[in-house]
Write a protein that holds these residues in place. Sequence first.
Motif, PDB file in Angstrom:
ATOM      1  N   PHE A   1     -48.366 -55.680   4.125  1.00 31.10           N
ATOM      2  CA  PHE A   1     -49.822 -55.035   4.313  1.00 31.10           C
ATOM      3  C   PHE A   1     -49.418 -54.262   5.579  1.00 31.10           C
TER       4      PHE A   1
ATOM      5  N   SER B   1     -46.864 -51.139   4.503  1.00 29.65           N
ATOM      6  CA  SER B   1     -47.262 -50.146   3.254  1.00 29.65           C
ATOM      7  C   SER B   1     -48.703 -50.256   2.986  1.00 29.65           C
ATOM      8  N   GLY B   2     -49.321 -51.137   3.492  1.00 31.17           N
ATOM      9  CA  GLY B   2     -50.859 -51.397   3.200  1.00 31.17           C
ATOM     10  C   GLY B   2     -51.102 -52.154   1.854  1.00 31.17           C
ATOM     11  N   TYR B   3     -50.063 -52.404   1.008  1.00 31.93           N
ATOM     12  CA  TYR B   3     -50.309 -53.305   0.063  1.00 31.93           C
ATOM     13  C   TYR B   3     -49.778 -54.927   0.440  1.00 31.93           C
ATOM     14  N   TRP B   4     -50.968 -55.780   0.169  1.00 29.53           N
ATOM     15  CA  TRP B   4     -50.543 -57.023   0.433  1.00 29.53           C
ATOM     16  C   TRP B   4     -49.644 -57.732  -0.384  1.00 29.53           C
ATOM     17  N   GLN B   5     -48.731 -58.442   0.319  1.00 24.81           N
ATOM     18  CA  GLN B   5     -47.667 -59.032  -0.425  1.00 24.81           C
ATOM     19  C   GLN B   5     -46.581 -58.266  -0.935  1.00 24.81           C
ATOM     20  N   TYR B   6     -46.545 -57.063  -0.488  1.00 32.55           N
ATOM     21  CA  TYR B   6     -45.489 -55.758  -1.063  1.00 32.55           C
ATOM     22  C   TYR B   6     -44.173 -56.353  -0.562  1.00 32.55           C
TER      23      TYR B   6
ATOM     24  N   TRP C   1     -39.789 -49.591  -4.349  1.00 32.26           N
ATOM     25  CA  TRP C   1     -40.579 -48.299  -4.486  1.00 32.26           C
ATOM     26  C   TRP C   1     -40.449 -47.608  -3.196  1.00 32.26           C
TER      27      TRP C   1
ATOM     28  N   LEU D   1     -41.163 -47.848  -0.039  1.00 31.76           N
ATOM     29  CA  LEU D   1     -42.399 -47.617   0.785  1.00 31.76           C
ATOM     30  C   LEU D   1     -42.127 -48.060   2.215  1.00 31.76           C
TER      31      LEU D   1
END
Lengths: 86, 502, 283, 108
Positions: free
Chosen positions: C197, C200-205, C212, C214
Amino acid sequence: MMPGDITPFIISIVLGVLFGTQLSGKISKGTTILVIIFSIVGALLFGAFMFTYSIYGGYIMPGLGFATPLIGATIGILIGKALKGE
Amino acid sequence: MSAYPSNLWSIPLLVVIPILVAVVVNLIYNRARLIKVISLASAICLALITLFSSYGYHWFTGQPALRPETLTFTFDPGLPAWRLALEFYFGPLQQAMIFIMSLILIFVVAVATSGLTKRQGPYMGMIFLLYASAAIIIMVNDFYHLWIAVEIGSLVVAGVVVGSGTSVSHKAALKYTFFSALSGAGLAIALALILGLTGYPNISDAIMYIQSVNLGEMSIILYVAFGFFVLSWIYAGGLAPIHPLKSEVYGASFPHGTAMLQTQSKLMLVAIGIVMLRVFGNLPFVREVMLAISVITMMLGVVMALIQTDFRWILAYLIVSHSGLVTVGISLGTTEGLVGGIFQAINDVIYMTVLLLCCEALYYFGGKTSTRHSLGLAKKAPWLGVAIILGTMAASGIPPFNGFQSEIILIQASLKAGLPEVAAVILMVSVTTFIALFRAIYRLFLKPPETSEPIVEAKVPMVLHVGLWVLVAITLIIGIYPNIVVSFITPVAEAVSLPWYL
Amino acid sequence: MDPSELRGKRGVIAVIALLIIGVGLMSSLERLAGNVSPGISRIYNILAYLVAPNNIATWVYDWRGFDTLIETAVIYVGAVVSALAIGRGVVQMKHYSEEAPVTSPPLEYRTESLTVILKLFGLPAAILLLSYGIMVVTASSTSGGGGFQCGVIMTSAYLLAAIFYGKENPIRFGKRFLIGIGAVGLGGYTLLGLPGFLTSGYWQYNVGADIWNLVSPTLHSIFGDPFRLTLYLQEGVFYSTPGIIPLINIAEAFNVIGAIGLIYFAFLYGWSEQPEDQEKGGK
Amino acid sequence: MVSVETLFDKVKKWISSFVVGRGYTNMMTGYMTGELQSLVFALILASFFRIFSIPLGMILLVAVIAGIFYFAPIITTLEKENSNDLNRVLFWVVIYFAVIIAVTLWGR
């Protein structure tokens, strides 16, 4: 040999120690030996047939695996028990 | 890049903060003061996040979407593509609904932490998980999360009820969870059928697939999926025929717990109802089925409320009845109907919380909520009497309160859809709500006490006063300026609404 | 009302209704036979080897990671609700109480009837089951197994020992240990989403696998390298890492041990409010 | 065909059931209002079926009026059917579900 083969072994020892400290009662010498022998047999039985070629990773030759985390866990539990004492 | 990001920061926080708070307060278990600080702070934090967040999507685990034409991966939610990740959406409607829920959470937490004995850790955890489950269902755009959130929601409802600790509440919780097996498994079957039919767990993707491919005979599968979907909708919202169990749940928990429970179930009704309209709206008989269930719920709830002899149970049945009022609007499926239904849900949650907080205040006067006794409380606590009467007026749709605004929209919507019967039933419900509530209020507040037994004098905590009057003020503000809320609802209602054909 | 009400007229109506439901369900399932759309799962299969040799782990924890988190929370909630129902943490109003909180007495054990051989065999079996559970969780990303299975195996060891030895259970998972380990599990799983989070801003990336591209290479190697493996596939040799999946699995296992263990504990040994428990709850 | 005496008996029973009630004046108002509400609601629900076909609605309306006379006072029946007993709720869930499946699958 890749770190991915060793890390699970270390983790299994750590977890074994954690749960070993929760055991109570007395573990006799016979039981200790029995558990270790059985865990070696189990490691041969449950060893996963993976795509990796290393002893630690659990693969000796095609069709025969060796699960090191099982032995690690058993040793860890015994260590944990010994650390806690009676 | 489109205007909406696929990694909006606020969405995960709205789900993860309540879960973490639930874990922490359960762990500290008995330190009432610490629990109070943590839970109040995080409730306020959640409200602020909702207020200041922008709109957008969140693709959990950061997997991109696949564009079928070019076979390239993209992180832009604006392009039509199949989503690999699970998707949540935060838009104007989500903002309005979650903000109201956060507001109620703040008051519920404040009232609960000041009114309860020690050992409140797990109970507060349950209340936060209730919030999390409702927030997930409101924001979700994929079937997996919808299902799992309905599951967790039903379990947590049982937890909140069981937390109240009486044998009545244990029984209520047990009965309610018994049916969670039925509806949870039903929703899982619906999910499996839709997944088997379309191959896509994302709701938008599944709808795109259904609309782009001629299903032919396979569309029968959709009907059965709809049946199971309705079952879980009924269960989550406590519509007929589950309403006896749901009203028991409402009546058996603490009033502040009921305030959170009814908020969760009404907002869930809206969210799942919108999903149903989006996926199944074009099938014949879908809205007729939904409408019939809503009308029956509305009427059964209010009739049962009339014959109750306890203020808590009257409120419980009225909540069920007003859930029907919410779903009537949604099942009409027209723009006005949807606006009315969603607006009703938001109003309903607010004025019912006013009434429930008044009911909570009764506990400080000895906990007599039965209408068999007349207490004459208006003399002892005049402010409480005023608040409860204002709440009753809001609940029965008397101008200038908020209930009036949404009910008039609902009545107009049903008239416009060519269903004057529904309009008549809505009117009956609002009148009967007044009768049912006033019967109890007369006995408890206005009628001079018959027995010489003195009423326990107690100091009602300040937070209860504050919560009560803030919420009464909100009912008035929304009643006078309904556009504050309606402007959030209208864009969604226009996007979802379908023409009513008869 | 007794079940006999379902005989007679009401029973007949109910049976007819069930028949209608059955026919409807069957007729739809028949249409589905052979026509199931593979959809997005085909793409998952194509991508899965980039993360870990075990496809299931990749699906459950990488693509469906957040979903699995909520599922984990379901188990946790289930345990807390059971414990609440059995008597722990029942709250009451300060000014008003109807009844005393419910408490549950422990079960009565009769372990005398078990043979000596079973008793001798019990402890080694329980220890071996524990280590088997640990093996299953460490091998989650490379072969069959994972957090759920580990939790179930470990708690079954606990139950086995309880059956053999009764109150003298050698696996002494205490109340606090179970509550603590469950909380660490769910909290840890939740917090494992944080690195992704923040970067990358994505939770659980999955910052360790980072398929990908990031996140920064440093973070990639911090979370990825401890679990990096050599994969010999038909397509060639790959150096693949499951990233945070093994860690998630351990958290998951802790949560399941805490949750199921707590339920067993409450049913086996009863639950009452002890004074020492009220001083400082939890771990 | 119902004979005159039994019809008279029914009406008498209906009225006396109100008078007996639960012994509370404010209870009785509740039951009376509930009874009237549910009567009107049953009529409205029957007429609701005109959206499928008008003759069906008319037949149902007549049937409901007959049913009201037969079952009256309906509020007690309603109260009984609304019990939170698991058997009853399960029974009604099954009925509702069967109706939903039947209507959506074969209703066209």
